[in-house]
Design an enzyme around this catalytic site. Sequence first.
Site, PDB file in Angstrom:
ATOM      1  CE1 TYR A  21      -4.133  -1.834   0.223  1.00 16.13           C
ATOM      2  CE2 TYR A  21      -2.688  -3.395   1.331  1.00 16.13           C
ATOM      3  CZ  TYR A  21      -3.874  -3.106   0.686  1.00 16.13           C
ATOM      4  OH  TYR A  21      -4.787  -4.104   0.504  1.00 16.13           O
ATOM      5  CE1 TYR A 150      -7.223  -6.703   2.202  1.00 18.82           C
ATOM      6  CE2 TYR A 150      -6.570  -8.757   3.258  1.00 18.82           C
ATOM      7  CZ  TYR A 150      -6.336  -7.759   2.336  1.00 18.82           C
ATOM      8  OH  TYR A 150      -5.234  -7.821   1.526  1.00 18.82           O
ATOM      9  CG  ASP A 247     -10.761 -15.287   4.084  1.00 19.95           C
ATOM     10  OD1 ASP A 247      -9.801 -15.881   4.608  1.00 19.95           O
ATOM     11  OD2 ASP A 247     -10.615 -14.260   3.388  1.00 19.95           O
ATOM     12  CE  LYS A 276      -2.739 -12.263   6.623  1.00 20.97           C
ATOM     13  NZ  LYS A 276      -3.976 -11.855   5.952  1.00 20.97           N
TER      14      LYS A 276
HETATM   15  C1  LIG Z   1      -4.396 -11.687   4.582  1.00 16.63           C
HETATM   16  C2  LIG Z   1      -5.756 -12.143   4.223  1.00 16.63           C
HETATM   17  C3  LIG Z   1      -6.068 -12.504   2.897  1.00 16.63           C
HETATM   18  C4  LIG Z   1      -5.079 -12.389   1.763  1.00 16.63           C
HETATM   19  O1  LIG Z   1      -3.977 -13.231   1.927  1.00 16.63           O
HETATM   20  P1  LIG Z   1      -2.617 -12.902   1.124  1.00 16.63           P
HETATM   21  O2  LIG Z   1      -1.733 -14.058   1.462  1.00 16.63           O
HETATM   22  O3  LIG Z   1      -2.131 -11.603   1.681  1.00 16.63           O
HETATM   23  O4  LIG Z   1      -2.964 -12.820  -0.303  1.00 16.63           O
HETATM   24  C5  LIG Z   1      -7.342 -12.946   2.637  1.00 16.63           C
HETATM   25  N1  LIG Z   1      -8.271 -13.044   3.620  1.00 16.63           N
HETATM   26  C6  LIG Z   1      -7.996 -12.713   4.901  1.00 16.63           C
HETATM   27  C7  LIG Z   1      -9.047 -12.864   5.946  1.00 16.63           C
HETATM   28  C8  LIG Z   1      -6.731 -12.230   5.242  1.00 16.63           C
HETATM   29  O5  LIG Z   1      -6.479 -11.883   6.504  1.00 16.63           O
END
Ligand SMILES: *Cc1c(COP(=O)(O)O)cnc(C)c1O
Length: 426
Positions: A21, A150, A247, A276
């Site tokens: 960013y 997000y 997610d 992550k």
């Molecule tokens: C970080 C994150 C993503 C994206 O993952 P990247 O490895 O950065 O592409 C998607 N969803 C959630 C909930 C996240 O915290």
Amino acid sequence: MPELSVRELLDLDRRHVWHPYGPMPGRQEPLVVESASGVRLRMADGSGELIDGMSSWWSAIHGYNHPVLNEAARGQLDRMSHVMFGGLTHEPAVQLAKRLVDMSPEGLEHVFLCDSGSVSVEVAVKMCLQHWRSLGRPGKQRLLTWRGGYHGDTWQPMSVCDPEGGMHELWQGVLQRQVFAEAPPAEFDEAYADRLRELIGRHADELAAVIVEPVVQGAGGMRFHSPEYLRVLREACDTHDVLLVLDEIATGFGRTGALFAADHAGVTPDVMCVGKALTGGYMTMAATLCTPRVADGISRGEVPVLAHGPTFMANPLAASVACASIDLLLAQDWRTEVKRIETGLRDGLAEAASVPGVREVRVLGAIGVVQLDHEVDLEAATAAAVREGVWLRPFRDLVYTMPPFVTGDEDVARIARAVRAAAREG
Ligand SMILES: *Cc1c(COP(=O)(O)O)cnc(C)c1O
């Protein structure tokens, strides 16, 4: 010995290297890290060490330079660091898939390994759209989510990020237009649940899936909500023939006090994304899991394959470290460790509530959040934390921490002190 002085490195960095960013050239000078070990980052300018309050964006749950994870990477490096996954397979990938199936909510049985969290969300969306297309319902191609979320920075994930923080205005006309519910209230609210049900029902014919972050909304605003909403979504999705995608990229692997946040509600999604902390913060890798129902749907279609296959799919190095990281997590009493950090953060952050400019303090699992009533002054807040010997990366109106699970009590207390200082001075 490093080839570049810290000054040379920063000059080149500013001239050539994009940061997350960030503008080009960069305006704020980053700190240069020389190495990292345990929960500490060693700075290249000789200023010493910082305790990491960020786990490198939720990922380094076991800390840095961990002997077990290092050994897994080294051992795999000597066998092969990568081979293509088309037509070939290997033990690290199979072992990882088996572990993910065993530990994830009952019913998720198939695993697609991908490069990053954003890609795993792309794959999840592709799975859902293709499932309905295969079943002769190609009109079901929109997504429903709630505000404050997000899901990553590539196009499909961007379209379900919070419209305000997610740059929707900039990309109007480019982003897929999805269906948004209001952000979920923290406590369970039957009237809100009814509005969710109604919205899903009203758009059912055009909805492929509902996609949300369960229990904790991360980069969209660090908000927590009642797990009860997941049961509401599961039921409404079943009633209206809509798939449910959870997610768990930020919440997975113990962070919220449950192995997966979906476990707080006992809900199985149709599709689940993890990333992550999957590799303990060593390498980029993510996974999209789905149920046999979703896979069957795809396999019955005119194009009976999932048309996705990244070059570095199932990278053996990353998969080996991921297996070692999962084993390390499950071999310890992670629940007690996360609880211990939760208690430390509650104690340490309690008095932040009376700091002028603080709107709310909230803690869940190994996540501590101080929300301000104003946009944080990033430079001042970072400097205040660094003076306390801690690395933090606030954003918007939020000063927050999610430390590695191996952070000792004294270090947790110091992180909390740094969060308070950053909130005061930011
Ligand atoms: C970080 C994150 C993503 C994206 O993952 P990247 O490895 O950065 O592409 C998607 N969803 C959630 C909930 C996240 O915290």
